[in-house]
Design an enzyme around this catalytic site. Sequence first.
Site, mmCIF file in Angstrom:
data_model
loop_
_atom_site.group_PDB
_atom_site.id
_atom_site.type_symbol
_atom_site.label_atom_id
_atom_site.label_comp_id
_atom_site.label_asym_id
_atom_site.label_seq_id
_atom_site.Cartn_x
_atom_site.Cartn_y
_atom_site.Cartn_z
ATOM 1 N N SER A 99 33.603 74.354 93.155
ATOM 2 C CA SER A 99 33.058 73.056 93.549
ATOM 3 C C SER A 99 33.167 72.049 92.396
ATOM 4 O O SER A 99 34.264 71.791 91.922
ATOM 5 C CB SER A 99 31.619 73.233 94.025
ATOM 6 N N ASP A 128 33.516 74.642 100.714
ATOM 7 C CA ASP A 128 32.978 74.766 99.357
ATOM 8 C C ASP A 128 32.854 76.218 98.877
ATOM 9 O O ASP A 128 32.287 77.066 99.565
ATOM 10 C CB ASP A 128 31.593 74.107 99.319
#
Length: 311
Positions: free
Chosen positions: A92, A204
């Site tokens: 991320s 993610d």
Amino acid sequence: MQAGTGRFLESQPMNRRDACLGLAALLALAGCQTTPRPVSPAPPPATPEPPPRPPKIGLALGGGAARGFAHIGVIQVLEEAGIRPELVVGTSAGSLVAAMYAAGRSGAELARIALAMDESAITDWSFPGRGLIRGEALARYVREQTGGKSIEQLPLPLGIVATDLDSGEAVLFQRGDPGVAVRASSAVPAVFQPVKIGTREYVDGGLVSPVPVRFARQMGAELVIAVDISTAPDGNPTGDMMRLLLQTFAIMGRSINRFELKEADVVLRPKLRGFSGADFTVRRQTIDAGREAALAALGPLKQRLAALAAH
């Protein structure tokens, strides 16, 4: 005649003496002609032991949205101490910093870029859709910052972790377009649209690997420095959707991190309590928090490096 005989008899003892002397001389000469004993060659000098090889260091940068600026402070301190990771892997927000660092950006350069970053440059709104942000602007920004190179062409080995939306498995990208990989790793569900690569969709990486320690090991790291920028739920207001989602991620990540961080050799936890992952106005303070965490851990880190090198 007798006189002559006497002279003859007197000369015999002298001849015997001469014969003995001659024999002795012959023996002496024979002794000088004997083959000499071979001389043993001198033993070769001892080969000095090679100096201890330092362990291969891997840097694992975790997710946490705007808290990711703390990774820059950590990198700065490592550089100042002469500690250079040989690979970097990110999830991320950590994947964005990891990609830029792998492209050869120094800690000072990363800080300048971060402080000058225009948030709108990585935000491309999308209505309606499966997410508020498409993510192509982020991908384009990463490509610019990495010189248009593929992941495998970057100076430092790079790994980027995303989540396969269909299987729920963590996926490590080590080849291809770093912009697409960072976009996938950062695709917070409902905020960013899922990223399609081939026939699969990705979101993610923080869903399955908030701090990618195991992937640093998979890439060959012998010593892993993990940077955990997540924070425990702190009761901050969650009235808007972004804060609500980030709070949800913080709750989910706590249990996963307990297992993953056990595999790290050194864990750095910048003091980011009260710093929202949605707040991009405190970049300088966030970088400073990363520096403080790294400086506090520098002594134990050097001891750990020395111990591993000795073995």
